[in-house]
Design an enzyme around this catalytic site. Sequence first.
Site, PDB file in Angstrom:
ATOM      1  N   GLY A  23      47.224  36.878  38.215  1.00 19.95           N
ATOM      2  CA  GLY A  23      46.585  38.057  38.808  1.00 19.95           C
ATOM      3  C   GLY A  23      46.712  38.060  40.321  1.00 19.95           C
ATOM      4  O   GLY A  23      46.255  37.147  40.994  1.00 19.95           O
ATOM      5  N   GLY A  25      45.261  40.147  42.318  1.00 16.64           N
ATOM      6  CA  GLY A  25      44.184  41.013  42.781  1.00 16.64           C
ATOM      7  C   GLY A  25      43.506  40.366  43.984  1.00 16.64           C
ATOM      8  O   GLY A  25      44.093  39.517  44.666  1.00 16.64           O
ATOM      9  N   PHE A  26      42.256  40.750  44.201  1.00 18.58           N
ATOM     10  CA  PHE A  26      41.529  40.228  45.373  1.00 18.58           C
ATOM     11  C   PHE A  26      41.421  38.710  45.341  1.00 18.58           C
ATOM     12  O   PHE A  26      41.612  38.048  46.351  1.00 18.58           O
ATOM     13  CB  PHE A  26      40.131  40.842  45.432  1.00 18.58           C
ATOM     14  CG  PHE A  26      40.131  42.252  45.917  1.00 18.58           C
ATOM     15  CD1 PHE A  26      40.183  42.531  47.267  1.00 18.58           C
ATOM     16  CD2 PHE A  26      40.083  43.305  45.023  1.00 18.58           C
ATOM     17  CE1 PHE A  26      40.192  43.835  47.725  1.00 18.58           C
ATOM     18  CE2 PHE A  26      40.085  44.618  45.469  1.00 18.58           C
ATOM     19  CZ  PHE A  26      40.138  44.883  46.825  1.00 18.58           C
ATOM     20  N   GLY A  27      41.087  38.162  44.172  1.00 18.46           N
ATOM     21  CA  GLY A  27      40.893  36.718  44.075  1.00 18.46           C
ATOM     22  C   GLY A  27      42.203  35.958  44.132  1.00 18.46           C
ATOM     23  O   GLY A  27      42.366  35.008  44.908  1.00 18.46           O
ATOM     24  N   VAL A  91      50.916  37.880  31.324  1.00 17.84           N
ATOM     25  CA  VAL A  91      50.556  36.594  30.714  1.00 17.84           C
ATOM     26  C   VAL A  91      50.059  36.867  29.301  1.00 17.84           C
ATOM     27  O   VAL A  91      49.162  37.702  29.101  1.00 17.84           O
ATOM     28  CB  VAL A  91      49.484  35.880  31.558  1.00 17.84           C
ATOM     29  CG1 VAL A  91      48.926  34.674  30.818  1.00 17.84           C
ATOM     30  CG2 VAL A  91      50.074  35.467  32.895  1.00 17.84           C
ATOM     31  N   GLU A 182      30.879  57.983  43.759  1.00 18.76           N
ATOM     32  CA  GLU A 182      31.993  58.277  44.665  1.00 18.76           C
ATOM     33  C   GLU A 182      32.939  59.310  44.055  1.00 18.76           C
ATOM     34  O   GLU A 182      33.381  60.243  44.734  1.00 18.76           O
ATOM     35  CB  GLU A 182      32.752  56.979  44.986  1.00 18.76           C
ATOM     36  CG  GLU A 182      31.929  56.068  45.886  1.00 18.76           C
ATOM     37  CD  GLU A 182      32.520  54.665  46.077  1.00 18.76           C
ATOM     38  OE1 GLU A 182      31.997  53.949  46.926  1.00 18.76           O
ATOM     39  OE2 GLU A 182      33.491  54.303  45.398  1.00 18.76           O
ATOM     40  N   ASP A 312      36.362  38.880  38.747  1.00 19.85           N
ATOM     41  CA  ASP A 312      35.738  39.668  37.677  1.00 19.85           C
ATOM     42  C   ASP A 312      35.837  39.018  36.301  1.00 19.85           C
ATOM     43  O   ASP A 312      35.037  39.312  35.415  1.00 19.85           O
ATOM     44  CB  ASP A 312      36.406  41.051  37.589  1.00 19.85           C
ATOM     45  CG  ASP A 312      35.952  41.981  38.703  1.00 19.85           C
ATOM     46  OD1 ASP A 312      35.181  41.538  39.568  1.00 19.85           O
ATOM     47  OD2 ASP A 312      36.379  43.150  38.690  1.00 19.85           O
ATOM     48  N   ALA A 328      34.627  42.816  45.013  1.00 17.35           N
ATOM     49  CA  ALA A 328      35.771  42.235  45.717  1.00 17.35           C
ATOM     50  C   ALA A 328      35.384  41.011  46.575  1.00 17.35           C
ATOM     51  O   ALA A 328      36.092  39.993  46.527  1.00 17.35           O
ATOM     52  CB  ALA A 328      36.443  43.306  46.574  1.00 17.35           C
TER      53      ALA A 328
HETATM   54  C1  LIG Z   1      37.244  52.047  40.604  1.00 21.76           C
HETATM   55  C2  LIG Z   1      36.699  50.766  41.191  1.00 21.76           C
HETATM   56  C3  LIG Z   1      36.012  50.791  42.386  1.00 21.76           C
HETATM   57  C4  LIG Z   1      35.527  49.607  42.951  1.00 21.76           C
HETATM   58  N1  LIG Z   1      34.852  49.658  44.151  1.00 21.76           N
HETATM   59  C5  LIG Z   1      34.445  48.510  44.714  1.00 21.76           C
HETATM   60  C6  LIG Z   1      33.818  48.531  45.999  1.00 21.76           C
HETATM   61  O1  LIG Z   1      33.619  49.580  46.592  1.00 21.76           O
HETATM   62  N2  LIG Z   1      33.447  47.342  46.536  1.00 21.76           N
HETATM   63  C7  LIG Z   1      33.661  46.150  45.898  1.00 21.76           C
HETATM   64  O2  LIG Z   1      33.337  45.100  46.432  1.00 21.76           O
HETATM   65  N3  LIG Z   1      34.216  46.107  44.680  1.00 21.76           N
HETATM   66  C8  LIG Z   1      34.624  47.245  44.084  1.00 21.76           C
HETATM   67  N4  LIG Z   1      35.217  47.214  42.855  1.00 21.76           N
HETATM   68  C9  LIG Z   1      35.334  45.931  42.159  1.00 21.76           C
HETATM   69  C10 LIG Z   1      36.506  45.126  42.707  1.00 21.76           C
HETATM   70  O3  LIG Z   1      37.670  45.918  42.765  1.00 21.76           O
HETATM   71  C11 LIG Z   1      36.703  43.918  41.807  1.00 21.76           C
HETATM   72  O4  LIG Z   1      35.519  43.163  41.826  1.00 21.76           O
HETATM   73  C12 LIG Z   1      37.869  43.067  42.269  1.00 21.76           C
HETATM   74  O5  LIG Z   1      39.075  43.789  42.174  1.00 21.76           O
HETATM   75  C13 LIG Z   1      37.957  41.788  41.433  1.00 21.76           C
HETATM   76  O6  LIG Z   1      39.031  41.037  41.876  1.00 21.76           O
HETATM   77  P1  LIG Z   1      39.837  40.134  40.851  1.00 21.76           P
HETATM   78  O7  LIG Z   1      40.817  39.355  41.663  1.00 21.76           O
HETATM   79  O8  LIG Z   1      38.908  39.400  39.971  1.00 21.76           O
HETATM   80  O9  LIG Z   1      40.601  41.177  39.913  1.00 21.76           O
HETATM   81  P2  LIG Z   1      41.565  42.360  40.274  1.00 21.76           P
HETATM   82  O10 LIG Z   1      41.527  42.705  41.708  1.00 21.76           O
HETATM   83  O11 LIG Z   1      41.262  43.429  39.284  1.00 21.76           O
HETATM   84  O12 LIG Z   1      43.005  41.772  39.956  1.00 21.76           O
HETATM   85  C14 LIG Z   1      43.388  41.394  38.664  1.00 21.76           C
HETATM   86  C15 LIG Z   1      44.898  41.363  38.621  1.00 21.76           C
HETATM   87  O13 LIG Z   1      45.294  40.717  37.415  1.00 21.76           O
HETATM   88  C16 LIG Z   1      46.401  41.385  36.879  1.00 21.76           C
HETATM   89  N5  LIG Z   1      46.439  41.086  35.452  1.00 21.76           N
HETATM   90  C17 LIG Z   1      45.485  41.370  34.537  1.00 21.76           C
HETATM   91  N6  LIG Z   1      45.842  40.907  33.331  1.00 21.76           N
HETATM   92  C18 LIG Z   1      47.053  40.332  33.470  1.00 21.76           C
HETATM   93  C19 LIG Z   1      47.962  39.676  32.582  1.00 21.76           C
HETATM   94  N7  LIG Z   1      47.660  39.498  31.283  1.00 21.76           N
HETATM   95  N8  LIG Z   1      49.127  39.227  33.072  1.00 21.76           N
HETATM   96  C20 LIG Z   1      49.443  39.390  34.383  1.00 21.76           C
HETATM   97  N9  LIG Z   1      48.629  39.985  35.266  1.00 21.76           N
HETATM   98  C21 LIG Z   1      47.442  40.446  34.829  1.00 21.76           C
HETATM   99  C22 LIG Z   1      46.135  42.847  37.196  1.00 21.76           C
HETATM  100  O14 LIG Z   1      47.327  43.603  37.183  1.00 21.76           O
HETATM  101  C23 LIG Z   1      45.504  42.757  38.584  1.00 21.76           C
HETATM  102  O15 LIG Z   1      46.468  42.879  39.609  1.00 21.76           O
HETATM  103  C24 LIG Z   1      35.712  48.388  42.268  1.00 21.76           C
HETATM  104  C25 LIG Z   1      36.404  48.365  41.055  1.00 21.76           C
HETATM  105  C26 LIG Z   1      36.902  49.537  40.520  1.00 21.76           C
HETATM  106  C27 LIG Z   1      37.650  49.500  39.222  1.00 21.76           C
END
Ligand SMILES: Cc1cc2nc3c(=O)[nH]c(=O)nc-3n(C[C@H](O)[C@H](O)[C@H](O)COP(=O)(O)OP(=O)(O)OC[C@H]3O[C@@H](n4cnc5c(N)ncnc54)[C@H](O)[C@@H]3O)c2cc1C
Length: 431
Positions: A23, A25-27, A91, A182, A312, A328
Amino acid sequence: MLHERRYDEVVPAAPIPKVVVVGAGFGGLEVARHLAGRPVDITLVDQHNFHTFQPLLYQVATAGLNAADVANVVRGLFHRQDNVRFRCATVTGVDWDARTVQLDGHPALPFDHLVLAGGATVNHFGTPGAAEHGFALYTLADAVRLRNHVLDRFEAADADGADPADGGLTFVVVGGGPTGVETAGALAELFAMVFRKDYPSLDVSSARIVLVEMQDHLLDPFAARSRQHALDTLTSRGVDVRLGAAVAEVTASSVTLAGGEVLPCQTLVWAAGVQANPLAAHLGLDQGRGGRVIVAPDLRVPGRSGAWAIGDIAAATDRDGALLPQLAPVAMQAGRHVARQITRLAEGKDTEPFRYRNKGTMATIGRRAAVAELPGGIKLRGGLAWLAWLGLHLVFLVGKRNRASVLLNWAWNYFTWDRGPRLLFRVGSRP
Ligand SMILES: Cc1cc2nc3c(=O)[nH]c(=O)nc-3n(C[C@H](O)[C@H](O)[C@H](O)COP(=O)(O)OP(=O)(O)OC[C@H]3O[C@@H](n4cnc5c(N)ncnc54)[C@H](O)[C@@H]3O)c2cc1C
């Protein structure tokens, strides 16, 4: 007698630990970035070749920003970090004995450390029809799909006439949390500011936005005055807010509320629930509330040597054992923490527990309207909170080009009362 080293003797190098991060994403990005310069071999895997800034997805869905403004190509982020490789793949599993990560259509990746950062997905709580007919807002594709659909509804109403009975111009948003608030606020602005001019022969004021929330207030994590501010602002901007209401069933042309009321409606945005990425269940890991992976205080996955879970997908807790929110900053701080712990282990040190530092929460409602609750009991509402929200999102947005583009779009939208990206494009298959 001491063994003397011969000049031609080769000293075997210590093996470089292989870190696989699932992933970008943010983490996941924070793990990779904070291992820069360390003797580790990192492979970052994501099903998309870009990172998505989810907090601004609703602005893509409501034609405030371009899709590319809120996404960033992962390979480009690591041009200057030579211990990171990127694999664009999904994955599909983990062989815990062989310590390999299985990918869809690519060779498996061996790991010494595996960081699960796959995020979350929508939870429809089994509501009949919600998955089939509702629009989620988790990916860039979701946001573009919703924008296309909203534009389509207005084009159809302009061509065929708006009939309130067919629900073509009724937009139901489910969930009164930050995403629902929002989205409802941004739709109201889009209709009043832009569509009114785009569709001069259509009575745009007949379009309805209904925000449905089960609890008796909006913005659950916020204080009572912030909640009231959100409610008053949305109501004054024409959003029909239904508190204490729940959606019982969704069809292509209607939404039925729990009390029996049927709203003719062709657009339902589901912003009501979240659950951990199904990968958590698929990998056979112990799960807590919302399907989140149970983690030890240092964020390791108990019983799975070398595995960590962050953001998350993980059920990280604070000192009092309360589950941390799926936000995030939690994911980013956890990513930095895991990078530090991997370094500590390589140096023969023990791991430390993860401590989340809460820097506050914010939600915007629309133009010059937001709520922000910061550490030290500081609570902002209205224009000041809105400026704080804009500034913070610009700071956290990944990539300088994206920041410049978002700033330009926001300034344009603000001063011209217009919106740019209202392209309705349907990318079909090849003829
Ligand atoms: C619409 C919306 C608005 C939000 N607004 C806010 C806000 O204003 N403030 C705030 O703090 N938080 C907000 N959040 C929450 C925040 O975006 C999440 O808490 C944050 O993105 C979590 O980070 P993460 O790294 O856990 O996952 P993510 O950032 O979701 O990243 C997960 C990554 O894993 C990848 N992935 C998933 N499954 C697989 C797989 N099987 N194989 C390969 N890759 C995979 C995905 O493509 C993605 O790129 C919001 C969320 C959403 C959906």
